[in-house]
Every structure is written in C-alpha cells, then in structure tokens.
Design an enzyme around this catalytic site. Structure first.
Site: not given
Length: 580
Positions: A143, A311, A313, A315
């Site tokens: 993340s 960010d 990833d 999400d």
C-alpha cells in the site's frame, strides 16, 4: 531457536542471498529480529521489509504463504482449484517477482492462476476475482508504506479480503509448511517484459496471463457509476485537474477513466511512471503533504484548482483544493469521504433514483459528519470495524437479504468505494467521481471549498486527528499490549476536563455507561479496540494497527466554530497521548 533458523537459511539460500545474511553475522540483535518470529499472516495478509529472514518479505516467506493458501484451497474439495486464483501486483520492489513465485507455487499444486500482465491496482484485483469466478485473489502490495516494504493480501471469492475464519484455515496450513524445497511450476519465461501487453496467454499448464479483456470489463462497469454526464459535457474539457499516481499502479486506469468521461487532466510527469524507489517523495502516501507537493506545484503553474493523488496500489486517494484565498489546502480522508457521499446521495435524490433502503457504511473511527449527511437524505448509517473487508461484508449481506442498498462506503484513512463491483477501496472510482463532482459544482458556479464549508455550516464543525505511535523491536507488540491493557483496566471519568459518557471495550464486547452504570452489549465483533464517547458526536479511539507495530489514536470533536473544535481536539489528543 533464532540461531538455528539463521544457520538453516545460510545453508539453503542462494549465493547472493547468503552474502546478505553473512553481512549481519556479527549483529546478534539483527539476527534475532529477523529469525525469531515468522512474519505474521492475518486477515490483512502479511507485510514487512524486503530482506532475508522469517520475519521479512522475501521469496521464501511468499512461497510458504502461497503453499499454505494452495493447501487450504485444495482442502475445500470440489472444483475450487479449477476456479483458480487471480494475482495482481503494484510497482514496488520485488512485486512482480513475488507475484510470479505465487503463481508458480499455485500451479505446482494444481490450481489455475490468472496473472495480470502488468501492474494493476487493488480494486481491479478485487473486481477480477468475482468477474472470473475465482476462489481467491492475491495482491502483492504494501500500500502506502515506505519503499523498503512489500506485502501480500489475500481475497476471498466475494472479492473482499479473506474472512477471519478462512484466514485461520490458511494459517493452519502455513504453519505446517517449510520455507525451502517447495515445488514450483515451470513457466515459459520469468521475464516481466515478455508478458507485458499479453492477454489470455498461456504461461504454463496452469498459469494464464490476463490483461485488456478484464480491464475493459472493469472500465465499462465503473462507467455506469457516473452521475453528472451533462455537467461533464459542459465543463469537462475546460476544467483543470492535476493528477499524480505517485509512481504507482493508478496511472493507466485513472487517466483512462477521465479520458473516457471527457474530463481534462494534466499528469505530474516526474511521478507518472513506476519507480520502485518512489524517488520524488518521502513516502508514497497521499495522506502526507509531501506526496502531493509536485502536483500542487504543477497546479499552480497551470492555474488548476484540484490536485488528485493515488497511492502505489491505487486504493487510497488524496485531494488538494483551493481555499477562499486561492491557496491550496489538503483535505483529510473524512472530508473527502463526506463530500463524495453527499454528492452521490444528492445526485440520486435529484434524479429520483435514491432507493428508500439506501445505506452507507463507515468505520468506527470515521467522522460522524457522515452520519449527519446520510440521515439528511434518509439513508441508514452502519458502523463497522476498521478494515475495508467489513464494508465488503455489508455489501455481501445486503445482496443476499435485500434489506439495504449500498450507496457508499469509506474510512478516514483515504479509502472510498462507490458501486459493488469491488469489495475493497477503489481510488480509480473515487478519482473519477471527485473529478465529476468538480464538474458538477463548477457547472453550478459553486467552489469545492464553499461546498465543504456549507456542510460544516449545516451540521457543525467536525475536526478529526489521528496519531500513530510506533514500537520497534521484538518487544514492540508486548509494549502495545500493556498499554491497551492499562486503558482497559482504567475507568476514566474525564479527559482534558471533558466528561466521559461511555467506554466501549470491544475485546470485552460491551459498552459501559458511566452516568448510570448500565452495561450494554455491542453489536460489533470482538476486537482489540477501546473507544470513549463524550457526547454530541465527540469521541476518541485507541487501537493497535493490524499490519504494523503501531498504536493508533483517533480523536473527533465538534463545535459551533472551527476554532473551538480544533482547540478541543488538540486538548483531547494531547491528554490521551500523555497517558500513553
């Protein structure tokens, strides 16, 4: 024990990895840190720094975890192995390598694998699990953590992060699995460049590379979530938005969706492409001012009014807008979520498409401004534990019983979801809807800053703050446990002079009201969380992180003015920190 583990790894790893381990041979503390406890595998998967050792992310810990997942899937019987597992990965160090290792382990255990041809964000992985009717999904990501980290998330067949029950089953198999000597299926190539751009390409007997065909279905699905096509047609090409993927997986999907809608966007060139070192930021976290600085600089140069950042990833989404003085201000996750939720509910109401059983879901550490907004539209508000999987559970529950219609879900940590195509945070959809919302209010000659303040004027000035306190070393978890125990065992009548109404101890599963001594059972699941209520929508919450050795403190206050609310918040935050 840790010395024996260290010796075993020295004997089993390859020569390059052995050099890394020999370099710490005289550092007893480092050896102990790396080889005492295995990297924890929980409902959020596992996450750690990339290096050799049982407590770190490396090809051996990834292979072991995947073998445990394989054994769990095969234990289910039936055709579950044939349904397969989808694997996605972001732009971090070793992400593709860990994804390929996972695919080869699954394949060697007779499990079908759909491996994305290039980086894809969390929501596309979640979407693909259900679209391809897979039994599970794997997302390789850490993340928004620092560059030294990577991680491994597992999704269930519903596209949400794996349930605690299923996770326990996987862990049981992992604990029986060695780190070395695990069979891996042979593949045509181990080079990432050889699979880029391919779709429905057989990499081996069990592994198929996927790409555009799944992407197009995702884009078509989320396009249906658009709510203001007329406003976009009128101002979309003229509005000025700056976007940064912060070197992550959001670049292609976010720009694709904005282009499809006809919304003008300028991308931060220096942060456009993957960079495992995230060299332009201190941390690739859109919650941090540094992460959006280059976007704000470009926006000032171009005269743009909005900056969007996602960010690695993709999400989580961060936002900067101009205030009444024309200066950029960063919105926090509570404010972004409140604005998006108000926009979605308002547009459905205006179009006459707002269901009578509308519901929104938020976590227990998310602002109660959301409650006020939702209830003003007649929508029901549900609080769940932190972790987007609990929001996903509500979607699944309502799909099965029809009691409510999911309209929006969010958490204060910059995660949002509109639609039921995914069961995790979706910054692609959030970016699309925020850009569309900007078009809608621009079309109505309302600034985003004024819109935000109209919510405060109507419902009160809510101010939220959060603080993470890190605990390093092997005794870090023990220190956190002792602090949590101290708060559980202490009955506070007030904090910073503010009288307390109740204390929620989710590990004990009850709410104690100090006013009359009543004890009410909570409807929330058991969790290591303590929450204090102060009345009039003010509260503070303490919990350990589920993925890192950090203690998190959240404080939310409300007053007639922003200044009063900020002052109360600072006082509560300072008082509780001093007690820690």
């Amino acid at each position: 024990m840790y010395k024996d583990n260290y010796k075993e790894w020295l004997d089993k790893v390859n020569e390059e990895q052995k050099k890394e381990l020999l370099a710490i041979s005289s550092d007893e503390k480092e050896i102990k840190e790396r080889f005492t406890l295995p990297l924890a595998f929980g409902t959020a998967g596992m996450r750690g720094t990339i290096c050799m050792g049982i407590s770190n992310m490396n090809e051996y810990t990834v292979a072991r975890a995947t073998k445990g997942l394989s054994d769990y899937i095969n234990s289910l019987g039936g055709d579950e192995a044939k349904r397969g597992v989808v694997i996605s990965y972001d732009t971090r160090r070793m992400s593709f390598e860990f994804a390929l290792t996972s695919a080869r382990i699954l394949g060697a255990n007779g499990i079908k694998v759909s491996l994305f041809e290039n980086v894809r964000p969390v929501p596309m992985c979640s979407f693909a699990v259900r679209e391809l009717n897979c039994i599970a999904g794997i997302m390789i990501t850490a993340s928004h953590n620092p560059k030294e980290y990577n991680g491994y998330k597992v999704y269930g067949e519903d596209g949400a992060q794996m349930s605690p029950e299923a996770t326990a089953g996987v862990v049981e198999f992992i604990q029986k699995t060695p780190y070395f000597g695990l069979a891996q299926e042979d593949v045509k190539t181990a080079c990432h460049k050889d699979i880029e751009g391919k779709d429905n390409f057989a990499l081996s007997e069990h592994i198929t590379v996927i790409g555009k065909s799944v992407d197009d279905k995702y884009y078509d699905t989320i396009s249906k979530l658009s709510l203001s096509k007329e406003a976009v047609e009128k101002v979309g090409k003229d509005i000025k938005i700056v976007y940064s993927p912060i070197h992550g997986s959001g670049f292609v999907p976010v720009t694709t969706m904005l282009a499809r809608m006809g919304i003008n966007v300028s991308v931060v060139e220096e942060q456009k492409y993957p960079d495992t070192e995230f060299s332009t930021v201190v941390m690739p976290n859109p919650e941090q001012p540094d992460a959006l600085k280059m976007g704000i600089d470009l926006a000032n140069k171009l005269g743009s009014d909005i900056v969007i950042g996602t960010d690695p990833d993709c999400d989580r989404m961060g936002i900067a807008i101009r205030d009444d003085k024309g200066e950029f201000m960063l919105l926090n996750g509570n404010q972004i979520g409140a604005m998006l939720m108000d926009y979605i509910l308002n547009r459905h109401k205006e179009m006459g498409t707002l269901p009578k059983n509308s519901a929104v879901v938020k976590t227990i550490v998310t602002t109660r401004l959301a409650d006020k907004i939702a209830k003003s539209y007649g929508a029901t508000v549900f609080d769940v534990l932190t972790g987007f999987k609990f929001i996903g559970e509500k979607i699944k529950e309502w799909e099965q019983n029809g009691k409510h219609t999911f309209m929006f879900g969010y958490e204060e940590s910059y995660g949002y979801l509109s639609g039921t195509h995914a069961r995790d945070k979706d910054a692609v959809v959030a970016s699309m809807l925020f850009a569309e919302m900007a078009c809608y209010y621009t079309y109505k000659s309302i600034s985003l800053f004024d819109k935000l303040n109209s919510l405060f004027d109507k419902f009160g000035y809510f101010v939220e703050s959060s603080k993470s306190i890190a605990f390093k070393g092997l005794d870090g978890m023990e220190q956190m446990a002792n602090i949590m125990k101290k708060f559980k065992d202490t009955d506070l009548s007030e904090v910073a002079g503010v009288p307390m109404i109740s204390k929620l101890d989710l590990e004990a599963g009850m709410v104690k009201y100090f006013e009359d001594g009543r004890i009410d059972m909570s409807e929330l699941p058991t969790a290591n969380v303590i929450k204090y209520e102060f009345g009039d929508d003010e509260w503070l919450c303490i919990r350990p992180s589920g993925t890192e050795p950090k203690l998190k403190i959240y404080v939310s206050t409300k007053a007639e003015t922003k200044q009063k609310s900020v002052e109360r918040n600072k006082a509560l935050q300072s008082a509780i920190e001093s007690m820690v």
